[in-house]
Scaffold this motif. Sequence first.
Motif, PDB file in Angstrom:
ATOM      1  N   CYS A  62      -1.695   4.450   4.243  1.00  0.00           N
ATOM      2  CA  CYS A  62      -0.681   4.018   3.294  1.00  0.00           C
ATOM      3  C   CYS A  62       0.671   4.552   3.734  1.00  0.00           C
ATOM      4  O   CYS A  62       0.770   5.405   4.592  1.00  0.00           O
ATOM      5  CB  CYS A  62      -1.000   4.511   1.877  1.00  0.00           C
ATOM      6  SG  CYS A  62      -0.938   6.312   1.718  1.00  0.00           S
ATOM      7  N   ARG A  81      -8.402   5.417   5.639  1.00  0.00           N
ATOM      8  CA  ARG A  81      -7.476   4.709   4.747  1.00  0.00           C
ATOM      9  C   ARG A  81      -6.051   5.063   5.143  1.00  0.00           C
ATOM     10  O   ARG A  81      -5.752   6.198   5.469  1.00  0.00           O
ATOM     11  CB  ARG A  81      -7.733   5.104   3.299  1.00  0.00           C
ATOM     12  CG  ARG A  81      -9.109   4.694   2.824  1.00  0.00           C
ATOM     13  CD  ARG A  81      -9.446   5.327   1.496  1.00  0.00           C
ATOM     14  NE  ARG A  81      -8.389   5.160   0.535  1.00  0.00           N
ATOM     15  CZ  ARG A  81      -8.516   4.540  -0.622  1.00  0.00           C
ATOM     16  NH1 ARG A  81      -9.650   4.034  -0.967  1.00  0.00           N
ATOM     17  NH2 ARG A  81      -7.514   4.437  -1.455  1.00  0.00           N
ATOM     18  N   SER A 113      -2.616   9.134   6.291  1.00  0.00           N
ATOM     19  CA  SER A 113      -4.029   8.765   6.322  1.00  0.00           C
ATOM     20  C   SER A 113      -4.775   9.677   5.373  1.00  0.00           C
ATOM     21  O   SER A 113      -4.395  10.804   5.124  1.00  0.00           O
ATOM     22  CB  SER A 113      -4.592   8.879   7.740  1.00  0.00           C
ATOM     23  OG  SER A 113      -4.447  10.190   8.221  1.00  0.00           O
ATOM     24  N   HIS A 134       0.819  -1.215   0.000  1.00  0.00           N
ATOM     25  CA  HIS A 134       0.000   0.000   0.000  1.00  0.00           C
ATOM     26  C   HIS A 134       0.852   1.264   0.000  1.00  0.00           C
ATOM     27  O   HIS A 134       0.872   2.021   0.964  1.00  0.00           O
ATOM     28  CB  HIS A 134      -0.958  -0.020   1.200  1.00  0.00           C
ATOM     29  CG  HIS A 134      -1.905  -1.165   1.160  1.00  0.00           C
ATOM     30  ND1 HIS A 134      -2.956  -1.217   0.269  1.00  0.00           N
ATOM     31  CD2 HIS A 134      -1.939  -2.325   1.838  1.00  0.00           C
ATOM     32  CE1 HIS A 134      -3.599  -2.358   0.428  1.00  0.00           C
ATOM     33  NE2 HIS A 134      -2.994  -3.045   1.371  1.00  0.00           N
ATOM     34  N   THR A 189      -8.119   0.423   3.096  1.00  0.00           N
ATOM     35  CA  THR A 189      -9.185   0.871   3.987  1.00  0.00           C
ATOM     36  C   THR A 189      -8.980   0.257   5.365  1.00  0.00           C
ATOM     37  O   THR A 189      -8.339  -0.794   5.514  1.00  0.00           O
ATOM     38  CB  THR A 189     -10.575   0.462   3.464  1.00  0.00           C
ATOM     39  OG1 THR A 189     -10.656  -0.960   3.451  1.00  0.00           O
ATOM     40  CG2 THR A 189     -10.849   1.029   2.088  1.00  0.00           C
ATOM     41  N   SER A 190      -9.524   0.922   6.342  1.00  0.00           N
ATOM     42  CA  SER A 190      -9.463   0.422   7.703  1.00  0.00           C
ATOM     43  C   SER A 190     -10.102  -0.968   7.755  1.00  0.00           C
ATOM     44  O   SER A 190      -9.564  -1.895   8.358  1.00  0.00           O
ATOM     45  CB  SER A 190     -10.200   1.396   8.620  1.00  0.00           C
ATOM     46  OG  SER A 190      -9.872   1.180   9.947  1.00  0.00           O
ATOM     47  N   SER A 242     -11.992   8.680   3.367  1.00  0.00           N
ATOM     48  CA  SER A 242     -12.800   8.034   2.349  1.00  0.00           C
ATOM     49  C   SER A 242     -13.851   9.054   1.922  1.00  0.00           C
ATOM     50  O   SER A 242     -14.758   9.360   2.678  1.00  0.00           O
ATOM     51  CB  SER A 242     -13.465   6.784   2.903  1.00  0.00           C
ATOM     52  OG  SER A 242     -14.397   6.296   1.979  1.00  0.00           O
TER      53      SER A 242
END
Length: 80
Positions: A73, A71, A53, A14, A22-23, A56
């Motif tokens: 990464c 989300r 973070s 990611h 996504t969480s 969404s």
Amino acid sequence: MEDKQLAEYLRQYHLGEGGAATSRELERTFSVRGKELRDAVNRLRRRGIPIASTLSTELATRSTASPRPLRWCIPLAAGP
């Protein structure tokens, strides 16, 4: 779930906002609840692991509640 596992997973799969997980995806992958995942992300950030973070947008526009990071990464600049 060990924090190191989460950091490695994010680094490997990611990178960048376009590849953010996504969480819910991470909760299922590691069989943890949202609170445990958020705590792990915060511990990693305190140790200097750059975990970005993003919101969404689909949920943020439908919800009147204050948006929360959904989300995560590893930023591209911090990649391998």
